[in-house]
Design an enzyme around this catalytic site. Structure first.
Site, PDB file in Angstrom:
ATOM      1  N   ASP A  34      17.361  17.921  47.683  1.00 33.93           N
ATOM      2  CA  ASP A  34      18.299  19.036  47.635  1.00 33.93           C
ATOM      3  C   ASP A  34      19.376  18.798  46.592  1.00 33.93           C
ATOM      4  O   ASP A  34      20.219  17.914  46.752  1.00 33.93           O
ATOM      5  CB  ASP A  34      18.961  19.199  49.013  1.00 33.93           C
ATOM      6  CG  ASP A  34      18.008  19.796  50.018  1.00 33.93           C
ATOM      7  OD1 ASP A  34      17.481  20.888  49.760  1.00 33.93           O
ATOM      8  OD2 ASP A  34      17.782  19.163  51.073  1.00 33.93           O
ATOM      9  N   MET A  36      22.663  20.156  44.944  1.00 36.19           N
ATOM     10  CA  MET A  36      23.753  21.094  45.240  1.00 36.19           C
ATOM     11  C   MET A  36      24.905  20.871  44.267  1.00 36.19           C
ATOM     12  O   MET A  36      25.322  19.727  44.059  1.00 36.19           O
ATOM     13  CB  MET A  36      24.251  20.860  46.670  1.00 36.19           C
ATOM     14  CG  MET A  36      23.167  21.016  47.715  1.00 36.19           C
ATOM     15  SD  MET A  36      23.827  20.656  49.346  1.00 36.19           S
ATOM     16  CE  MET A  36      22.399  21.064  50.363  1.00 36.19           C
ATOM     17  N   MET A  68      19.921  24.118  44.247  1.00 40.67           N
ATOM     18  CA  MET A  68      20.940  25.052  44.724  1.00 40.67           C
ATOM     19  C   MET A  68      22.113  24.964  43.753  1.00 40.67           C
ATOM     20  O   MET A  68      23.193  24.457  44.078  1.00 40.67           O
ATOM     21  CB  MET A  68      21.368  24.685  46.157  1.00 40.67           C
ATOM     22  CG  MET A  68      20.310  25.041  47.186  1.00 40.67           C
ATOM     23  SD  MET A  68      20.485  24.064  48.683  1.00 40.67           S
ATOM     24  CE  MET A  68      19.591  22.598  48.210  1.00 40.67           C
ATOM     25  N   ASP A 173      12.867  26.129  55.164  1.00 41.27           N
ATOM     26  CA  ASP A 173      13.866  25.067  55.033  1.00 41.27           C
ATOM     27  C   ASP A 173      15.121  25.419  55.827  1.00 41.27           C
ATOM     28  O   ASP A 173      15.768  26.437  55.559  1.00 41.27           O
ATOM     29  CB  ASP A 173      14.193  24.921  53.535  1.00 41.27           C
ATOM     30  CG  ASP A 173      15.154  23.788  53.229  1.00 41.27           C
ATOM     31  OD1 ASP A 173      15.531  23.043  54.151  1.00 41.27           O
ATOM     32  OD2 ASP A 173      15.525  23.652  52.041  1.00 41.27           O
TER      33      ASP A 173
HETATM   34  C1  DX5 Z   1      20.036  23.045  53.275  1.00 45.20           C
HETATM   35  C2  DX5 Z   1      18.990  22.235  52.568  1.00 45.20           C
HETATM   36  C3  DX5 Z   1      18.003  21.663  53.483  1.00 45.20           C
HETATM   37  C4  DX5 Z   1      18.560  20.666  54.485  1.00 45.20           C
HETATM   38  C5  DX5 Z   1      17.798  20.862  55.765  1.00 45.20           C
HETATM   39  O1  DX5 Z   1      20.831  23.665  52.361  1.00 45.20           O
HETATM   40  O2  DX5 Z   1      18.294  23.045  51.630  1.00 45.20           O
HETATM   41  O3  DX5 Z   1      16.880  21.118  52.818  1.00 45.20           O
HETATM   42  O4  DX5 Z   1      18.476  19.345  54.078  1.00 45.20           O
HETATM   43  O5  DX5 Z   1      18.390  20.118  56.761  1.00 45.20           O
HETATM   44  P1  DX5 Z   1      17.988  20.240  58.303  1.00 45.20           P
HETATM   45  O6  DX5 Z   1      16.506  20.008  58.416  1.00 45.20           O
HETATM   46  O7  DX5 Z   1      18.810  19.201  58.963  1.00 45.20           O
HETATM   47  O8  DX5 Z   1      18.340  21.654  58.729  1.00 45.20           O
HETATM   48 ZN    ZN Z   2      16.375  22.272  50.765  1.00 48.38          ZN
END
Ligand code: DX5
Ligand code: ZN
Length: 214
Positions: A34, A36, A68, A173
């Site tokens: 991920d 961010m 993201m 996700d």
């Molecule tokens: C959220 C991310 C996810 C996150 C999911 O913005 O894109 O990939 O890591 O985490 P869990 O499985 O804990 O909801």
């Molecule tokens: Zn993700």
């Protein structure tokens, strides 16, 4: 057969490569990374250097990079060079989506599109032939450990229908756990991202099986 992509966001950042290796040893074929930027989403995670370290630790893992970030094409090549197999961009911050998807394929990676919970599937109607993976977000992106938004399950069903016979992997996700996994698979999800449910478990292999309803 549905698969799990453990999200490294929920791993112990102090032992990142080791945790990636542990997930692979527990049976994960994919690793979800991920990215961010603190702008598109209200959180900052890690960059291409970290992805490269995971690539070195896990040479055969399929690295699923979820970007993201605003202006994702500005950074996509860094992640491709770092060893990504799949690069997923958000529709909401990619004005020239068709061009961006074609660019990813041309660089030799699978081209993914992610949709936030409030974004409709109709935005993809004219780019379906350019997509290798469709990521239906089941939470608002930015943080791990959130609760799945129930309305997104209907969207997964609709996405499945929209994809039809096309070779597009349907990924979900956010809030994926043993309690929600089987229902998501039933709705048509093929690749389930799970962060806290995998890295928060004592036994990662057992957690992955439980999410798959095995
Ligand atoms: C959220 C991310 C996810 C996150 C999911 O913005 O894109 O990939 O890591 O985490 P869990 O499985 O804990 O909801
Ligand atoms: Zn993700």
């Amino acid at each position: 057969m549905a698969k799990i992509a453990p999200s490294m966001l929920a791993s112990d950042f102090g032992r990142f490569a080791e945790q990636a290796q542990a997930a692979v040893d527990a049976g994960a074929e994919y690793l979800h990374l991920d990215i961010m930027d603190g702008c598109f989403v209200p959180n900052i995670s890690f960059g291409a250097g970290v992805v490269e370290a995971v690539r070195r630790a896990c040479p055969s893992a399929l690295l699923d990079v979820h970007m993201m970030v605003n202006d994702p094409l500005r950074y996509a090549e860094d992640f491709i060079r770092a060893g990504a197999n799949i690069v997923t961009l958000h529709e909401e911050c990619t004005p020239h989506l068709q061009r961006a998807l074609a660019f990813l394929r041309q660089k030799g990676v699978k081209a993914g599109v992610a949709l936030n919970p409030a974004t409709g599937l109709e935005t993809l109607r004219y780019v379906l032939d350019d997509i290798d993976l469709l990521l239906v977000m089941t939470v608002n992106p930015g943080f791990g450990g959130q609760k799945l938004i129930p309305a997104t399950v209907k969207k997964i069903r609709e996405a499945r229908e929209l994809i039809g016979e096309r070779d597009i992997l349907l990924e979900v996700d956010g809030g994926v756990s043993p309690a929600t996994g089987p229902m998501l698979i039933q709705a048509g999800a093929q690749l389930l991202v799970a962060g806290s449910a995998v890295f928060g478990a004592q036994d990662m292999a057992a957690a992955m099986r439980a999410i798959l309803g095995e």
